[in-house]
Design a protein around this motif. Structure first.
Motif, PDB file in Angstrom:
ATOM      1  N   ARG A  87     -15.448  -5.314   2.877  1.00  0.00           N
ATOM      2  CA  ARG A  87     -14.015  -5.009   3.680  1.00  0.00           C
ATOM      3  C   ARG A  87     -13.034  -4.797   2.879  1.00  0.00           C
ATOM      4  O   ARG A  87     -11.905  -4.325   3.297  1.00  0.00           O
ATOM      5  CB  ARG A  87     -13.407  -6.468   4.735  1.00  0.00           C
ATOM      6  CG  ARG A  87     -14.416  -6.451   5.601  1.00  0.00           C
ATOM      7  CD  ARG A  87     -14.324  -7.734   6.330  1.00  0.00           C
ATOM      8  NE  ARG A  87     -12.979  -7.613   7.023  1.00  0.00           N
ATOM      9  CZ  ARG A  87     -12.942  -7.854   8.444  1.00  0.00           C
ATOM     10  NH1 ARG A  87     -14.061  -8.520   8.995  1.00  0.00           N
ATOM     11  NH2 ARG A  87     -12.211  -7.581   9.316  1.00  0.00           N
ATOM     12  N   TYR A 106       0.846  -1.171  -0.134  1.00  0.00           N
ATOM     13  CA  TYR A 106      -0.012  -0.002   0.021  1.00  0.00           C
ATOM     14  C   TYR A 106       0.829   1.246   0.111  1.00  0.00           C
ATOM     15  O   TYR A 106       1.844   1.298   0.645  1.00  0.00           O
ATOM     16  CB  TYR A 106      -0.881   0.101   1.186  1.00  0.00           C
ATOM     17  CG  TYR A 106      -1.976  -1.180   1.113  1.00  0.00           C
ATOM     18  CD1 TYR A 106      -2.573  -1.414   0.331  1.00  0.00           C
ATOM     19  CD2 TYR A 106      -2.223  -1.756   2.431  1.00  0.00           C
ATOM     20  CE1 TYR A 106      -3.366  -2.445   0.179  1.00  0.00           C
ATOM     21  CE2 TYR A 106      -3.061  -2.884   2.786  1.00  0.00           C
ATOM     22  CZ  TYR A 106      -3.495  -3.283   1.282  1.00  0.00           C
ATOM     23  OH  TYR A 106      -4.561  -4.540   1.355  1.00  0.00           O
ATOM     24  N   GLN A 156      -4.349   5.246  11.195  1.00  0.00           N
ATOM     25  CA  GLN A 156      -3.440   4.506  11.195  1.00  0.00           C
ATOM     26  C   GLN A 156      -2.083   5.010  11.792  1.00  0.00           C
ATOM     27  O   GLN A 156      -1.342   4.542  12.631  1.00  0.00           O
ATOM     28  CB  GLN A 156      -3.361   3.792   9.890  1.00  0.00           C
ATOM     29  CG  GLN A 156      -4.323   2.707   9.751  1.00  0.00           C
ATOM     30  CD  GLN A 156      -4.193   1.933   8.286  1.00  0.00           C
ATOM     31  OE1 GLN A 156      -3.729   2.578   7.260  1.00  0.00           O
ATOM     32  NE2 GLN A 156      -4.882   0.821   8.040  1.00  0.00           N
ATOM     33  N   SER A 205      -0.126   4.554   1.177  1.00  0.00           N
ATOM     34  CA  SER A 205      -0.253   5.491   2.054  1.00  0.00           C
ATOM     35  C   SER A 205      -1.170   4.705   3.280  1.00  0.00           C
ATOM     36  O   SER A 205      -2.187   3.646   2.983  1.00  0.00           O
ATOM     37  CB  SER A 205      -1.309   6.626   1.455  1.00  0.00           C
ATOM     38  OG  SER A 205      -2.430   6.256   0.879  1.00  0.00           O
ATOM     39  N   ARG A 226      -4.417   4.847   6.160  1.00  0.00           N
ATOM     40  CA  ARG A 226      -5.740   5.220   6.151  1.00  0.00           C
ATOM     41  C   ARG A 226      -5.863   6.025   7.382  1.00  0.00           C
ATOM     42  O   ARG A 226      -5.063   6.084   8.164  1.00  0.00           O
ATOM     43  CB  ARG A 226      -6.572   4.054   6.321  1.00  0.00           C
ATOM     44  CG  ARG A 226      -6.912   3.374   4.777  1.00  0.00           C
ATOM     45  CD  ARG A 226      -8.061   2.291   4.903  1.00  0.00           C
ATOM     46  NE  ARG A 226      -8.159   1.583   3.700  1.00  0.00           N
ATOM     47  CZ  ARG A 226      -8.687   0.402   4.031  1.00  0.00           C
ATOM     48  NH1 ARG A 226      -9.250   0.023   4.946  1.00  0.00           N
ATOM     49  NH2 ARG A 226      -8.792  -0.474   2.950  1.00  0.00           N
ATOM     50  N   GLY A 265     -13.067  -3.417   9.228  1.00  0.00           N
ATOM     51  CA  GLY A 265     -12.889  -3.094   7.725  1.00  0.00           C
ATOM     52  C   GLY A 265     -12.201  -1.975   7.691  1.00  0.00           C
ATOM     53  O   GLY A 265     -11.517  -1.548   6.801  1.00  0.00           O
ATOM     54  N   ALA A 266     -11.583  -1.035   8.804  1.00  0.00           N
ATOM     55  CA  ALA A 266     -11.005   0.259   8.723  1.00  0.00           C
ATOM     56  C   ALA A 266      -9.453  -0.145   8.568  1.00  0.00           C
ATOM     57  O   ALA A 266      -8.854   0.829   8.025  1.00  0.00           O
ATOM     58  CB  ALA A 266     -11.348   0.978  10.223  1.00  0.00           C
ATOM     59  N   GLY A 267      -8.874  -1.130   9.188  1.00  0.00           N
ATOM     60  CA  GLY A 267      -7.674  -1.613   8.850  1.00  0.00           C
ATOM     61  C   GLY A 267      -6.858  -1.539  10.337  1.00  0.00           C
ATOM     62  O   GLY A 267      -5.909  -0.824  10.255  1.00  0.00           O
ATOM     63  N   LYS A 268      -7.467  -2.311  11.135  1.00  0.00           N
ATOM     64  CA  LYS A 268      -6.688  -2.266  12.589  1.00  0.00           C
ATOM     65  C   LYS A 268      -5.420  -3.090  12.518  1.00  0.00           C
ATOM     66  O   LYS A 268      -4.423  -2.684  13.252  1.00  0.00           O
ATOM     67  CB  LYS A 268      -7.688  -2.642  13.522  1.00  0.00           C
ATOM     68  CG  LYS A 268      -8.973  -1.917  14.125  1.00  0.00           C
ATOM     69  CD  LYS A 268      -9.692  -2.364  15.018  1.00  0.00           C
ATOM     70  CE  LYS A 268     -10.876  -3.414  14.588  1.00  0.00           C
ATOM     71  NZ  LYS A 268     -11.788  -2.710  13.779  1.00  0.00           N
ATOM     72  N   SER A 269      -5.411  -4.226  11.709  1.00  0.00           N
ATOM     73  CA  SER A 269      -4.398  -4.939  11.783  1.00  0.00           C
ATOM     74  C   SER A 269      -2.872  -4.368  11.242  1.00  0.00           C
ATOM     75  O   SER A 269      -1.909  -4.297  11.992  1.00  0.00           O
ATOM     76  CB  SER A 269      -4.696  -6.081  10.743  1.00  0.00           C
ATOM     77  OG  SER A 269      -5.910  -6.721  10.699  1.00  0.00           O
ATOM     78  N   ILE A 270      -2.993  -3.433  10.384  1.00  0.00           N
ATOM     79  CA  ILE A 270      -1.800  -2.604   9.926  1.00  0.00           C
ATOM     80  C   ILE A 270      -1.141  -1.788  11.292  1.00  0.00           C
ATOM     81  O   ILE A 270      -0.162  -1.652  10.853  1.00  0.00           O
ATOM     82  CB  ILE A 270      -2.108  -1.748   8.619  1.00  0.00           C
ATOM     83  CG1 ILE A 270      -2.639  -2.564   7.487  1.00  0.00           C
ATOM     84  CG2 ILE A 270      -1.181  -0.642   8.426  1.00  0.00           C
ATOM     85  CD1 ILE A 270      -1.529  -2.919   6.651  1.00  0.00           C
TER      86      ILE A 270
END
Ligand code: ADP
Ligand code: ZN
Length: 753
Positions: free
Chosen positions: A320, A13, A20, A15, A17, A40-45
């Motif tokens: 997601r 990726y 993050q 950039s 979100r 789906g917001a991207g917590k894992s990153i």
């Protein structure tokens, strides 16, 4: 390596979100964090990127075994050394994993909370260099949460036993204040960076339908979305079975999932869905926890769920990948009864006290009521959801079924009075159908046998359609003016609020759709709207390549790459390594593993020549930025835009010495260009005034009343007694000329629905 390099190299990726970067920076500065973000917001990153940059190991505590497996597979695919330790492994496998971990082979280790107190794990942890402990699904530590897990308490013990306290990062999608405070307090977060991102999932389209025939509605919806992956949620196993049979009989590729199937069957069916062999699954809410399938294009609820919390979580499994997806709820008033039944028969935890049980039951009933309200509201569905989760929004989103339907706000108080009188006159002994029949003066045998035709209110609403009277009754049920008995007869009863209505001091406004049967289509952008037909062929070819790779590696296709990544390939047509690394979702490792195969397939398909295989993007409507999309969704062409105050309208407003907000709104509606713009309403404008603390809504004597606050008084809002058509007195809010001007100034910047 810095955070940007890590993001590009491992995840492909360009950039970060929203939210993050802030969380990652804090972690890298040694600060604890609590990230509250929707699914789906991207917590894992947020923890995976710092885990790669911190010197030691990151332990991720997660309650969901299947999710751990998915995450670890994805990380391994991305070239990150990761492992998981949970009860799905044998003792032998666990010892091996821990031995490897002790040797420093893994950067990230996922572990179930129950493991934390086992001897073998503690031995490893106390001797390892642990930089960070990440608590996933952190709401499980809160007694207030829906799914409290006692084993989460082990985390606190572990942290206190480590010789050097690691950074603690916690993540959840539950945003209520109680839960938030619990997490901070119980986990002992030290001066944490608490970041709450908006709960809005902009790529999701929300729709509520009240179809007469759910089965037909469902089948036609699915047939309008061929080849797309979707989840159909039903309230009961029985429903799952019958909907499953229905879809099978229609020749659809479908599987099913509920707690009545054997473990074996559940696993096979779940895999068939995840691996895209059966793109549609019919399931109870037992399905979905820990499923990370990113290309689910629609979630249809065949029945209304029990709470907004459940609904948003289940619906949130759509889209997601950030691409457009639909969340459709098929509502019928019967759903309320099914759920009431399910709640009544819900098992309670055995260790609960009497009054605790009572409190839980009350909370459940309230949640069900809130859910029902969502199904019946005419307001923007997204705003409704977000307000429920504590966000202050008041304008329409333009991307839900209510925003896309044009409603007219009318005063139905007089109709309500007739309805109440009919119910009282028949001594509250009948359900909706009889009451409607009586008001319409029908000559049905049942009515005549009860001699309802001899009553005063027989035929009182002769000239009104059946569906309109039913709508008004539903509105009255929703507002709590009427109640239906909870047995199968659903007899209509009056609440104490009817006195206010009969006196005329409680006016009832209601939104009524202008085109009742208008067919709504979702705003979802299909791949075929982005890619030309040749582009679509290439997309299909790349899906085949992906399926082949997935089979070889025994991985779900979406772990190899998302649909979004494939579409980006069709747009960018990469022939070289450089170009391939430019594709969203392709990092170094993905490139090493699969890049060449995709490049070859693309080159072969294109015969070595490049040509544009996508349609030029159209400018997006302002305020509707989906952010993550690689292409801009096309503006809805024929649909009307939400109301906006244009200079042309503003110039022509006539300010009166005093007027009500519905009157001012009526004027604005007259002045607008009705071909391109929808109506606004007094209620929408007053909602804005509420959010800006000019007015307040208070629940007094069973009615929501608007109260003028200090700021509102200064603005020039004042109460005044009015007389209704039928001669009743009631109180209304009036605006002085000065106040009207100020309000108009305020709405200059707003989109009002
Ligand atoms: P959550 O855990 O919050 O539900 P995930 O961590 O599963 O969400 O992320 C959802 C999706 O978004 C995943 O497919 C992930 O790869 C993608 N994603 C996360 N961060 C970014 C980013 N910065 N740019 C593009 N896609 C991202
Ligand atoms: Zn909306």
């Amino acid at each position: 390596m810095n955070k940007f390099e890590a993001l590009k190299k491992y995840f492909g990726y360009d950039s970060f979100r929203e939210g993050q970067e802030s969380l990652i920076d804090s972690i890298l500065n040694g600060q604890d964090v609590l990230g509250i973000m929707p699914t789906g917001a991207g917590k894992s990153i947020c923890y995976q990127v710092p885990a790669l940059l911190l010197p030691g190991i990151t332990l991720v505590i997660s309650p969901l075994i299947s999710l751990m497996k998915d995450q670890v597979r994805s990380l391994n695919q991305a070239g990150v050394h990761a492992a998981y330790i949970n009860s799905s492994l044998t003792e032998n496998q666990i010892s091996m994993a821990l031995a490897n971990a002790a040797k420093g082979q893994y950067k990230i280790i996922y572990v179930a909370p129950e493991r934390l107190e086992t001897y073998s794990f503690l031995e490893f942890a106390l001797n390892a260099s642990i930089s960070m402990i990440t608590v996933d699904e952190a709401h499980c530590i809160s007694q207030w949460g829906q799914d409290f897990r006692p084993s989460y308490m082990n985390i606190v013990k572990l942290v206190s036993r480590l010789s050097k306290r690691p950074i603690v990062s916690a993540f959840t999608a539950t945003a209520t204040t109680n839960v938030k405070e619990d997490i901070i307090c119980v986990l002992g977060l030290a001066g944490p960076n608490v970041l709450v991102t908006g709960f809005d999932r902009k790529n999701l389209y929300f729709e509520v339908k009240t179809p007469r025939k759910k089965d037909e509605e469902l089948v036609s919806y699915i047939k309008e979305h061929p080849g797309e992956s979707g989840i159909i949620y039903c309230a009961t196993r029985k429903n799952v079975e019958s909907v499953y049979e229905l879809l099978l009989s229609q020749g659809l590729e479908v599987t099913k999932y509920h707690a009545g199937l054997t473990n074996e069957e559940r696993k096979i069916n779940q895999d068939a869905f995840i691996f895209d062999e059966k793109p549609i699954v019919v399931a109870t809410n037992a399905f979905g926890m820990g499923i990370d399938k990113s290309n689910v294009r629609y979630v249809v609820h065949y029945n209304m769920p029990q709470s907004m919390e459940n609904y948003y979580q289940e619906a949130g499994r759509a889209g997601r990948d950030g691409e457009k997806a639909d969340c459709v709820l098929l509502y019928s008033p019967q759903d309320v009864m099914i759920n009431q039944f399910l709640l009544d028969n819900k098992e309670v935890r055995r260790d609960m006290e009497e009054d605790e049980i009572k409190a839980v039951k009350e909370r459940d009933v309230q949640r069900l009521r809130d859910m029902t309200y969502y199904c019946r509201t005419k307001e923007c569905l997204r705003s409704h959801i977000l307000r429920y989760f504590g966000e202050n929004v008041y304008s329409g989103c333009g991307n839900c079924s209510n925003c896309l339907t044009e409603y007219e706000e009318i005063d139905v108080t007089d109709m309500c009075i007739s309805i109440i009188k009919a119910i009282l006159e028949t001594r509250q002994r009948f359900g909706i159908n009889v009451i409607v029949g009586m008001l319409r003066g029908e000559k049905k045998a049942k009515l005549l046998s009860y001699r309802l035709d001899e009553l005063q209110n027989y035929g009182a609403l002769k000239e009104v359609s059946e569906s309109r009277i039913k709508q008004v009754i539903n509105e009255m049920l929703m507002k709590g003016i009427l109640q239906a008995t909870e047995d199968k007869y659903a007899l209509l009863r009056c609440s104490e609020q009817v006195d206010e209505v009969l006196k005329g001091s409680y006016r009832i406004q209601m939104k009524i759709s202008e085109e009742q049967e208008k067919k709504k289509t979702s705003q979802k952008k299909r791949t075929s709207d982005v890619l030309t037909s040749k582009g679509m062929d290439l997309f299909e070819r790349l899906r085949e390549v992906r399926a082949g790779l997935a089979r070889e590696e025994a991985l779900p296709p979406y772990i190899i790459s998302s649909d979004k990544t494939l579409i980006d390939m069709c747009i960018k047509l990469p022939f070289t390594k450089e170009e391939m690394l430019n594709v969203s979702g392709i990092g170094e490792n993905k490139y090493q593993k699969y890049g060449q195969q995709f490049i070859e397939a693309i080159k072969e398909f294109m015969g070595g020549e490049k040509e544009q295989l996508y349609f030029e993007p159209v400018e997006e409507a302002p305020g509707n930025d989906s952010g993550s999309s690689i292409y801009k969704p096309e503006k809805r062409n024929k649909k009307k835009e939400a109301f906006r105050l244009t200079p042309e309208i503003e110039e022509r407003i006539v300010y009166l010495p005093e007027c009500t907000m519905p009157e001012l709104a009526g004027q604005l509606n007259e002045l607008r260009d009705e071909r391109t713009m929808k109506k606004t309403s007094g209620a929408a404008i007053e909602r804005m005034l509420i959010s800006r603390s000019y007015l307040e809504e208070r629940y007094i004597d069973g009615i929501w009343r608007k109260i003028i606050l200090e700021k509102g008084k200064e603005l020039g809002i004042f109460p005044k007694t009015r007389i209704s058509e039928k001669g009743w007195e009631y109180e209304a809010l009036y605006y002085s000329e000065e106040a009207q001007r100020k309000v108009v100034e305020m709405i200059r910047e707003e989109v009002l629905v």
